[in-house]
Design an enzyme around this catalytic site. Sequence first.
Site, short mmCIF file in Angstrom:
data_model
loop_
_atom_site.label_atom_id
_atom_site.label_comp_id
_atom_site.label_asym_id
_atom_site.label_seq_id
_atom_site.Cartn_x
_atom_site.Cartn_y
_atom_site.Cartn_z
N PHE A 117 -29.17 -0.75 23.36
CA PHE A 117 -28.69 -0.12 24.54
C PHE A 117 -27.28 -0.22 24.67
O PHE A 117 -26.83 -1.16 24.14
CB PHE A 117 -29.52 -0.41 25.72
CG PHE A 117 -30.32 0.78 26.62
CD1 PHE A 117 -31.07 1.51 25.77
CD2 PHE A 117 -29.95 0.92 27.91
CE1 PHE A 117 -31.64 2.62 26.44
CE2 PHE A 117 -30.79 1.80 28.42
CZ PHE A 117 -31.61 2.63 27.75
N HIS A 232 -23.24 7.87 34.70
CA HIS A 232 -23.73 7.94 33.52
C HIS A 232 -23.12 8.95 32.51
O HIS A 232 -22.80 10.12 33.15
CB HIS A 232 -25.20 8.15 33.65
CG HIS A 232 -26.08 7.97 32.74
ND1 HIS A 232 -25.96 8.65 31.24
CD2 HIS A 232 -27.01 6.83 32.50
CE1 HIS A 232 -26.86 7.78 30.42
NE2 HIS A 232 -27.59 6.95 31.00
N LEU A 242 -30.89 13.43 34.13
CA LEU A 242 -30.32 12.18 33.11
C LEU A 242 -31.02 12.65 31.81
O LEU A 242 -31.88 12.97 31.56
CB LEU A 242 -31.00 10.90 33.65
CG LEU A 242 -30.48 9.70 32.74
CD1 LEU A 242 -29.13 9.37 33.15
CD2 LEU A 242 -31.33 8.41 32.83
N GLU A 245 -29.90 6.83 28.01
CA GLU A 245 -29.12 6.16 26.98
C GLU A 245 -29.80 5.81 25.82
O GLU A 245 -29.34 5.71 24.68
CB GLU A 245 -28.46 4.96 27.70
CG GLU A 245 -27.59 4.07 26.82
CD GLU A 245 -26.89 3.11 27.70
OE1 GLU A 245 -26.22 3.61 28.83
OE2 GLU A 245 -26.85 2.03 27.66
N ARG A 276 -21.40 2.00 29.73
CA ARG A 276 -21.35 3.41 30.57
C ARG A 276 -19.96 3.86 31.24
O ARG A 276 -19.69 4.99 31.11
CB ARG A 276 -22.15 3.56 31.82
CG ARG A 276 -23.78 3.57 31.05
CD ARG A 276 -24.64 3.34 32.12
NE ARG A 276 -25.84 3.48 31.53
CZ ARG A 276 -27.29 3.38 31.90
NH1 ARG A 276 -27.20 3.07 33.26
NH2 ARG A 276 -28.34 3.54 31.37
N HIS A 341 -24.55 7.96 38.95
CA HIS A 341 -25.99 7.62 38.71
C HIS A 341 -26.37 6.33 39.31
O HIS A 341 -27.74 6.35 39.40
CB HIS A 341 -25.91 6.98 36.87
CG HIS A 341 -27.21 6.73 36.39
ND1 HIS A 341 -28.40 7.43 36.61
CD2 HIS A 341 -27.53 5.65 35.67
CE1 HIS A 341 -29.09 6.95 35.60
NE2 HIS A 341 -28.63 5.64 35.31
N ARG A 376 -22.82 -1.82 35.49
CA ARG A 376 -24.20 -2.41 35.30
C ARG A 376 -24.47 -1.85 33.66
O ARG A 376 -23.95 -0.75 33.27
CB ARG A 376 -25.14 -1.71 35.98
CG ARG A 376 -26.53 -1.90 35.60
CD ARG A 376 -27.48 -1.32 36.60
NE ARG A 376 -27.74 0.16 36.40
CZ ARG A 376 -28.52 0.73 35.76
NH1 ARG A 376 -29.31 0.23 34.76
NH2 ARG A 376 -28.52 2.13 35.94
#
Length: 564
Positions: A117, A232, A242, A245, A276, A341, A376
Amino acid sequence: MLSYDVIIVGGGLAGLMTSLGVVDSHKVALFSKVHPLRSHSLAAQGGLNASLGNVPGSADDNWEKHTFDTIKGSDYLADQDAVETMCRIGPEVVYELEHMGVPFSRTSEGKIAQRPFGGADYPRTCYAADRTGHVLLHTLYEQSVKKNVEVYTEWLVTSLIIKDNRAQGITALNYSTGEIVAFSARAVVLATGGYGRGYQNSTNAIINTGSGIAVAYRAGIPIKDLEFVQFHPTTLYGTNILMTEGARGEGGYLLNNKGERFMKKYAASKMELAPRDIVSRSMTTEILEGHGFENAFLHLDLRHLGEKKILERLPGIRDITIDFAGVDPVKEPIPVQPGQHYSMGGIDTNEKGETKVRGVYAAGECACVSVHGANRLGGNSLLETVTFGKIVSNQLRDFLASSKEESDKVFLDRALVKEKQRIEELFQRKGKRRYSEVRDELRRVMFTYVGIFRKEEELNTACEKVRQLKRDYRDVAVSYKTRSLNFELINTLELEGMLDLAEIISQGALARKESRGSHFRTDYPTRDDAKWMRHTLAFFTPNGLKFDYKEVKVTRYAPQERKY
Ligand SMILES: Cc1cc2nc3c(=O)[nH]c(=O)nc-3n(C[C@H](O)[C@H](O)[C@H](O)COP(=O)(O)OP(=O)(O)OC[C@H]3O[C@@H](n4cnc5c(N)ncnc54)[C@H](O)[C@@H]3O)c2cc1C
C-alpha cells in the site's frame, strides 16, 4: 429517564469494537443514525495494516518500521507515542479479529495475505479481496449480537451533555417517532466517523456529515487539525466511487493522455504507491498541464494484471466500474480523478482516546489522536478503528471502576427542554431558504476553494462564503411539519454542524502558512517546522470560533525532509 454506564455513538468499526470490550461488565447502549451494517466502514475496500511479515519480502518487517512509515507519511505532525501504540498492538488486534471469524484472504500457506500500500516500505496491508470493511463490520456486528449489545438504530444524537467537566449523557432524536429524548450515562464515546459529505466529489457515504464532531465542538471540546483533508487519488470519474489503493498495490498503473506512467516525474522510487497527498497533487498537476483526458481525469490501468488476478483480488472494483461506468478493467483502463476521502482531523484526544472532559472519549475517524498527522497512509484508518476501539474500552473499564458518580438527572432534564426548544424553533422559522441549497453551495465552496491546492486569496473567499452561508442558515426553515421520519429536519440539523466544520477547516487552513501533508499552500510551498510543527485546536466560544495550538509529541523520530 433511561440510564446507562456507557453510551457509544456510532455503529461503525470503532463503535462496535469499543462496545465489545465493555458490554460484558457494564450496561451499554449503542446509538446509530443507520443500522450498524450501513455505516461507512462497510465500504472500506483495500485492507488494514499490521506488520505480520506474512508474505515474500516482508520477513523483516516489524512494528517499528510501520511506526516510522506512518510518522513520515504524516509529514511529522502525528503524535509519535500514539503511532507507536497503534503499530505495536496492530498485529495482536488483527489476530483477535481473525479469531472472531474475519475471513481474510490467505497466502498459499494459509496465513493472512498482505498487499503493498502507499507510503509503506513493506507489503503489510491485510485484506479480504477488495471488501475488507464489509467482512470486518459483519464480523464485529455478529459479535455484538452474540453479546447482546443494546442498539438504538435510526437515532440522531443531537447533543452531548456535560456538567462540571464531566459527561452526563446525551439527547437524541428518534427518527421513527420524531421525539427528542435524554439518556443519562456515566461515560460517552463518540465514534461517529468522518465529514466527507461537507465536500463535493467525495468517496464518503451520504451519512458522513461529521455530526459527532460538531456535537463535541458545540459541547466545548476542542477540535484538532481539521484543515487536513485527505483527497484519494483514484475515484471513479463522474461518481467518485472509490477505486481502492489496493488496485495500485496489486500493480495497477496511472497513465496520462500520452500513455506515460507520469508518477516517475513526481515520486520515482515509490511511483503509484507514493502517499496519497503526493499522488493526488501529481494527478491534479498533470490534468492542469493538459495531460489528462477531457481536462478532467486520468487512467488507472489494470489490464496487464490479467483477468485471473483482477477477479480474485479486485472483484468489487470490476463490478463497480462495469455497473457505474460501463468499463471492464480487464479490457479497458478506468477513468479516475482525485476526490475527498478522509478526515485526518477531528475531536482532540490523547493517546488513550480521552478528551479533556472526564468520561467523554472519541475513537475512529471522528477522533484526532493523532496517528495520521497531516496525511494518513492507506490501511491505517481501519487499523485505528479497531486498535483505539480496544484502547478506549480498556480506559472505560478503569474509569467506571474508579468513578462511581451518577449523572445529574435534573440537569439532564433541563438540557432536554433546551434541546426541544432549539428544534421547535426550526419548525417555527419563517425563512425561505431550503437546507439543500445551502448544503450544496457549501460543498461546492469547500471543494473549489479548500481543496488539494490552496492559497490565501481562495481561502479568504472560502471563509467569507462560509460566513454568508451561516447567515443564510438562519433563514432555513423546516417546511415539512410531520414529526415522524422527518428527513428535512434531520438534514437541517446536520447542516448546522457541517457549517461549523467548514468554518474550522477554512479558517484553520488560512491560518496555517506552510505546506504539510495534505495541506498544500501554493503561496507557502514548504514545510515550516519552526513555526508550524504544532496541532491546531479549534474552540467554540460564545463569541464564535477561536484557535489555539499545541505541541506535537516526538519520541524517537526527528523530522526529516519527506522524499519518495
Ligand atoms: C470508500 C471508502 C473506502 C475505504 N477503504 C479503507 C481501507 O481499505 N483501509 C482503511 O484503513 N481505511 C479505509 N477507509 C477509511 C475507513 O473505512 C474509515 O475511516 C473507517 O471505517 C471509519 O470507521 P468509524 O467506525 O470511525 O466510522 P463509520 O464507519 O463511518 O461509522 C460512523 C457511525 O456513526 C454513526 N453516527 C454518526 N453521527 C451520528 C449521530 N450524530 N448520532 C448517531 N449516530 C451517528 C453512523 O450511523 C455510523 O454508524 C475507507 C473509506 C471509504 C469512504
